[in-house]
Design an enzyme around this catalytic site. Structure first.
Site, PDB file in Angstrom:
ATOM      1  N   GLU A 191      42.925  38.959  37.110  1.00  0.00           N
ATOM      2  CA  GLU A 191      42.952  38.425  35.740  1.00  0.00           C
ATOM      3  C   GLU A 191      42.039  37.219  35.575  1.00  0.00           C
ATOM      4  O   GLU A 191      41.673  36.853  34.466  1.00  0.00           O
ATOM      5  CB  GLU A 191      44.393  38.088  35.327  1.00  0.00           C
ATOM      6  CG  GLU A 191      44.963  36.773  35.844  1.00  0.00           C
ATOM      7  CD  GLU A 191      45.455  36.808  37.290  1.00  0.00           C
ATOM      8  OE1 GLU A 191      45.184  37.817  37.989  1.00  0.00           O
ATOM      9  OE2 GLU A 191      46.106  35.823  37.726  1.00  0.00           O
ATOM     10  N   HIS A 242      43.258  37.449  42.454  1.00  0.00           N
ATOM     11  CA  HIS A 242      43.625  37.391  41.034  1.00  0.00           C
ATOM     12  C   HIS A 242      42.605  38.128  40.162  1.00  0.00           C
ATOM     13  O   HIS A 242      41.653  37.505  39.687  1.00  0.00           O
ATOM     14  CB  HIS A 242      43.679  35.931  40.573  1.00  0.00           C
ATOM     15  CG  HIS A 242      44.848  35.171  41.110  1.00  0.00           C
ATOM     16  ND1 HIS A 242      46.046  35.088  40.455  1.00  0.00           N
ATOM     17  CD2 HIS A 242      44.999  34.440  42.246  1.00  0.00           C
ATOM     18  CE1 HIS A 242      46.902  34.348  41.153  1.00  0.00           C
ATOM     19  NE2 HIS A 242      46.281  33.950  42.253  1.00  0.00           N
ATOM     20  N   CYS A 247      49.492  37.893  43.791  1.00  0.00           N
ATOM     21  CA  CYS A 247      49.722  36.611  44.470  1.00  0.00           C
ATOM     22  C   CYS A 247      51.228  36.378  44.654  1.00  0.00           C
ATOM     23  O   CYS A 247      51.866  37.069  45.430  1.00  0.00           O
ATOM     24  CB  CYS A 247      49.048  35.491  43.691  1.00  0.00           C
ATOM     25  SG  CYS A 247      48.797  33.986  44.652  1.00  0.00           S
TER      26      CYS A 247
END
Lengths: 226, 93
Positions: free
Chosen positions: A198, A196, A88
């Site tokens: 994560e 993302h 990002c």
């Protein structure tokens, strides 16, 4: 084999560093948060530039961050072949620093997008997708206003011909050229993506498709060291 | 003193311009074919002459102030800072 040692850079305005650290630690990595004023990243097996709003996104996302002292160390690590992942805002920083080509412009619609989207892995030419199969469909969260990847026609040809588009949106949410969601450098060790991974590592928060990408990163990190 | 005007290149998404255009149309202004929102960066700097000031400002622009992938920039050296109010005062404004 000892667990891989991963640096997660922290700029003023970063806000995904703890999520990234949490996800990587759960997969067995040793993670250290490294402040952007540091000058070295020696001894790390991989580097992650997390999401957020480094330096307030002033001027352009990543524009100021490209000159933070840590970026010389990121560049040196990239030159040594260490995996470098920008997620990002981290992707935006890597393009501003010219470690990756192109730029992330504002979304084609008028909106900030916060959603979970389907992506198709299109290349294994990155530490994140080295263990995926091209064509594989995964689901990851996106959360951005400037996620619309753009580049010159010549750069796009190069990215496609060299198999450096690592994933594409199945339904283009932001106007990115060729539906690109992530790319890698020519060597294949520097990678940037808007989604993302994560945030997709626990059933509690939905998809767990991010886990295999991060596991792949950790194995790439270990193999660099050995 | 110098100014750098930074514009998004044609074809690059300008949601701010699009939103302002809609707002102007909502205020019943007609015939607007486009609105772009750019930015002006003003830099006060010391330099021996205009030419070297221009070179420095261009260098700043190339390295940091504009990203040529998505933006275009125009650099202008605007001269020394005027003492505010001196002329206006003499004309009694």
């Amino acid at each position: 084999m000892s667990s891989p040692h991963i640096a997660v850079t922290v700029f003023p305005g970063s806000n995904c560093e703890f999520d990234v650290a949490w996800a990587l630690e759960r997969l067995g990595a040793r993670v250290e948060l490294v402040w952007h004023h540091e000058h070295t990243l020696d001894g790390f097996d991989a580097i992650v530039l997390p999401g957020g709003f480094a330096h307030g996104d002033y001027l352009r996302p990543g524009a100021i961050a490209q000159f933070s002292p840590i970026m010389e160390a990121v560049r040196a690590a990239a030159d040594r072949g260490i995996p470098v992942v920008g997620i990002c805002n981290g992707f935006q920083i890597l393009t501003e620093a010219k470690l990756l080509p192109g730029a992330l412009q504002k979304n084609a619609g008028l909106e900030f997008i916060c959603d979970t989207v389907e992506l198709e892995v299109s290349s294994r030419h990155s530490p994140l997708t080295a263990e995926s199969s091209p064509g594989q469909v995964i689901s990851l969260p996106i959360n951005h206003f400037e996620g619309n990847f753009t580049c010159s026609p010549a750069t796009l040809r190069e990215l496609v011909d060299e198999d450096r588009v690592i994933m594409r949106y199945r339904e283009n949410p932001n106007g990115s050229v060729d539906s690109i969601a992530g790319i890698s450098n020519r060597r294949g060790n520097v990678v940037g993506l808007m989604p993302h991974p994560e945030r997709a590592c626990d059933t509690l928060t939905g998809s767990t498709d991010g886990r295999s990408l991060l596991e792949s990163l950790l194995r790439s990190a270990s193999s660099v060291r050995s | 003193m110098g100014t750098i005007e930074v514009w998004l290149r044609p074809g690059i998404a300008d949601p701010q311009g699009a939103t302002v255009k809609r707002a102007l149309e909502a205020l019943s202004y007609q015939g607007i074919s486009g609105v772009r929102v750019g930015k002006v960066i003003e830099v006060a700097l010391e330099a021996p002459d205009y030419e070297s000031a221009g070179r420095t400002l261009q260098d700043m622009t190339d390295r940091l102030l504009a990203n040529p992938v998505i933006e275009e920039a125009a650099v202008k050296v605007t001269g020394p800072v005027e003492v505010a109010g001196s002329q206006a005062g003499s004309r009694g404004l």
